[in-house]
Design an enzyme around this catalytic site. Structure first.
Site, mmCIF file in Angstrom:
data_model
loop_
_atom_site.group_PDB
_atom_site.id
_atom_site.type_symbol
_atom_site.label_atom_id
_atom_site.label_comp_id
_atom_site.label_asym_id
_atom_site.label_seq_id
_atom_site.Cartn_x
_atom_site.Cartn_y
_atom_site.Cartn_z
ATOM 1 N N TYR A 1 -0.717 -13.553 -16.910
ATOM 2 C CA TYR A 1 -2.182 -13.661 -16.761
ATOM 3 C C TYR A 1 -2.703 -12.865 -15.567
ATOM 4 O O TYR A 1 -1.925 -12.283 -14.831
ATOM 5 C CB TYR A 1 -2.674 -15.103 -16.803
ATOM 6 C CG TYR A 1 -2.232 -16.120 -15.769
ATOM 7 C CD1 TYR A 1 -1.577 -15.793 -14.608
ATOM 8 C CD2 TYR A 1 -2.511 -17.473 -15.997
ATOM 9 C CE1 TYR A 1 -1.210 -16.769 -13.687
ATOM 10 C CE2 TYR A 1 -2.153 -18.451 -15.077
ATOM 11 C CZ TYR A 1 -1.498 -18.088 -13.921
ATOM 12 O OH TYR A 1 -1.136 -19.044 -13.022
ATOM 13 N N GLU A 2 -4.026 -12.834 -15.451
ATOM 14 C CA GLU A 2 -4.677 -11.999 -14.426
ATOM 15 C C GLU A 2 -4.342 -10.522 -14.587
ATOM 16 O O GLU A 2 -4.194 -9.800 -13.614
ATOM 17 C CB GLU A 2 -4.251 -12.449 -13.019
ATOM 18 C CG GLU A 2 -5.226 -13.357 -12.344
ATOM 19 C CD GLU A 2 -6.638 -13.078 -12.738
ATOM 20 O OE1 GLU A 2 -7.059 -11.917 -12.617
ATOM 21 O OE2 GLU A 2 -7.323 -14.001 -13.189
ATOM 22 N N GLY A 3 -4.193 -10.082 -15.834
ATOM 23 C CA GLY A 3 -3.768 -8.706 -16.086
ATOM 24 C C GLY A 3 -2.246 -8.682 -16.082
ATOM 25 O O GLY A 3 -1.616 -8.929 -15.046
#
Ligand SMILES: Cc1cc2nc3c(=O)[nH]c(=O)nc-3n(C[C@H](O)[C@H](O)[C@H](O)COP(=O)(O)OP(=O)(O)OC[C@H]3O[C@@H](n4cnc5c(N)ncnc54)[C@H](O)[C@@H]3O)c2cc1C
Length: 577
Positions: free
Chosen positions: A435-437
């Site tokens: 997550y978060e890229g």
């Protein structure tokens, strides 16, 4: 699961490695920050982590979150622990003092955040999303929006969430569909569905404030046509009390591999009232204020996992007896020696320790760059902070999982069964890479946007700073050598990228690892060079030697693989997969 704060290590970083008292004296906003205050913050943060959050880590995993008719129930004890975290002022630690934040340095916040992540990553997720939402509102909101939202969010009465992802739009947010239509009162009606929304719905706060990306009807296509909205669960009245329930709801919870105490929702927006944050069609850029913070924080999640795994596996290894030392029995009275006599067990423990302590110093260094950029208008620190944000996110979460798996391995079969808690650390750490890229995207951000775009200039400035650092003769030649090789590799990547558009993406993950290892080598040389002449200092020097002897040489292999052309990954036709 027990968790012990690394108090001595934190003091060593603050006093000896970074000499923060002199550094902070140069920054007006921190001039009054005395060593006593810093010490009290670290000690109290450690207490909250180990006494309030850690005891709920395993039970939160076992219970998970429950969904019924749109209501989400968090595990037993989470609500009161969160309220203690919030009442202690931890969500506003680096927040804007004008609206109830405490204005403390981000670098100090990094040390405290690591403790919260180690103690209970599911629980801290509710906090980190709130902190990120505050940063975004503080940077892009009107005075009225700040006045209305920040005090409630800093105090944890309300929490934040970030609503970007849709089922068909994750990395590529430009193709999202959620729409926003302007209303006669100047607000917007938001309609669409978001998935994977962390803390999107839960029972721990009286209001939940979504920062939601959506598209206006006449918006340009792609990422330039996205706007950002504040979409609270309850619409606040002018006096701050809660008004009408807004038109969004949780459609279901995701069933996940780990972080089970963190509620991850599908959110349906049915004409929900939203308030524009920043400018129309500038939403993605504004959202990046939150995302960059979350990226650094998620990196610290990886570090927290590495530290926790190390603590548990070192403590297990001290007690577990199996086999004899290769040099002959060390404890002939007992049936077997401690597994600490085995070089391979030491390899696993030292790898965890070298990454955890090296990455802690690196996270703090990056936090300091953000402080210098924000409070001292230091343009170089701003560039270096931006350069290193994807490195911290990806390198620390990759090492976090590696250390969690190594910790599991130290426990043998006991690492695979639930009782000892090691398998939970592995499951909880895995999400940090996604997550978060996803980490692959962080690596492309580093190579494409942060290195190739400026011809490697900012990275060169950083390498110059590393080379100019005065470190012990024992480490200086190897540190200079890796810097020299990184310089050559960077020039080659910048050059070859001009000829081949596939090159940056083909080498980016290896390049990011090379940068991460070089930075860790810098941190270890600095730490070893100022370590005291006592048992603590001797352990620092021994771990530094291990890092240089056994982990830094990975850069030799990475150098070779980065030298390969993109063809190595692109020549197989798509139809062959
Ligand atoms: C537990 C959990 C919590 C989450 N919390 C939130 C949240 O609070 N808010 C929110 O909005 N989202 C959240 N997400 C979503 C998360 O940020 C995305 O899953 C993530 O960004 C990846 O997007 P995706 O899943 O659509 O994968 P995709 O974008 O489909 O990517 C699939 C793979 O392709 C690669 N890839 C894709 N595009 C490219 C490219 N251009 N170049 C190279 N490689 C590429 C990726 O690296 C990845 O390996 C959460 C997800 C999970 C699982």
């Amino acid at each position: 699961m027990d968790y012990q704060v690394q108090q001595r290590d934190v003091e060593f970083l603050l006093d000896d490695v970074f000499d923060v008292q002199s550094a902070w004296q140069q920054i007006e906003a921190f001039a009054d920050l005395t060593p006593d205050v810093v010490e009290a913050i670290v000690a109290e943060g450690g207490r909250v982590a180990s006494e309030v959050m850690a005891p709920l880590n395993q039970s939160g995993d076992a219970e998970g979150c429950q969904w019924q008719d749109g209501q989400v129930t968090t595990p037993n004890g989470f609500a009161s622990a969160f309220s203690e975290l919030a009442q202690g002022g931890w969500l506003g630690l680096s927040g804007n003092p004008q609206f109830g934040g405490q204005g403390m340095p981000k670098s100090l916040g990094c040390l405290v955040e690591e403790m919260f992540w180690s103690a209970n990553s599911s629980l801290y997720l509710y906090g980190t999303l709130t902190v990120g939402a505050c940063l975004c509102i503080d940077a892009h909101g009107s005075h009225e929006q700040k006045r209305q939202y920040l005090p409630k969010l800093y105090s944890g009465q309300w929490t934040g969430a970030m609503a970007l992802t849709e089922s068909h739009a994750g990395t590529d947010l430009g193709i999202m569909r959620t729409k926003a239509e302007v209303q006669s009162d100047g607000s917007y009606a938001i309609t669409g569905q978001k998935i994977f929304i962390t803390s999107g719905e839960h029972d721990m706060a009286e209001n939940i404030v979504h920062l939601t990306l959506a598209r206006l009807p006449d918006a340009p296509l792609g990422s330039k046509g996205i706007s950002l909205f504040i979409v609270p669960k309850f619409l606040p009245n002018a006096d701050g009390s809660l008004g009408q329930r807004n038109g969004w709801s949780s459609g279901s919870l995701e069933h996940k591999m780990g972080i089970k105490g963190s509620a991850t929702s599908v959110i349906n927006y049915d004409g929900a009232k939203g308030f524009l944050l920043g400018e129309e069609n500038q939403g993605l850029a504004a959202m990046f204020t939150m995302m960059n913070y979350e990226r650094l924080s998620v990196g610290l999640q990886g570090l927290g996992a590495a530290q926790l795994a190390y603590q548990h596996s070192a403590s297990y290894a001290r007690e577990r007896v199996q086999g004899r030392a290769p040099t002959g029995p060390e404890n002939p009275e007992a049936v077997a020696d401690s597994i600490l006599v085995h070089p391979d067990v030491r390899r696993m423990l030292l790898t965890q320790r070298a990454y955890a302590e090296g990455c802690r110093a690196l996270g703090f260094y990056v936090g300091m760059q953000l402080d210098l950029a924000k409070y001292a208008d230091d343009a170089q620190a701003q560039r270096i902070g931006e350069l290193l944000t994807p490195v911290v996110k990806a390198f620390l979460t990759d090492r976090g999982l590696e250390c969690a798996v190594l910790g599991q391995q130290v426990l043998g079969g006991h690492g695979y069964v639930k009782e000892w808690g090691m398998e939970q650390i592995v499951r909880d750490a895995r999400i940090g890479q996604i997550y978060e890229g996803a980490n692959g995207i962080q690596a492309i951000d580093l190579v494409g946007r942060k290195v190739v775009r400026d011809g490697g200039q900012t990275l060169k400035e950083l390498i110059d700073e590393i080379i100019a650092t005065d470190v012990d003769d024992e480490f200086a030649p190897s540190l200079r050598d890796v810097c020299k090789r990184l310089t050559t590799v960077t020039e080659s990547v910048v050059d070859r990228s001009k000829q081949d558009p596939n090159l940056p993406g083909a080498v980016s993950v290896d390049f990011l690892d090379f940068v991460g290892l070089t930075l860790c080598a810098w941190m270890w040389a600095r730490m070893a060079s100022c370590a005291p002449q006592d048992e603590f200092g001797a352990a620092k020097r021994a771990t530094a030697r291990y890092f240089y002897a056994r982990l830094l040489p990975q850069t030799l292999g990475l150098e070779r693989s980065i030298g390969a052309e993109a063809d190595a990954v692109m020549s197989l036709p798509a139809a062959a997969f």
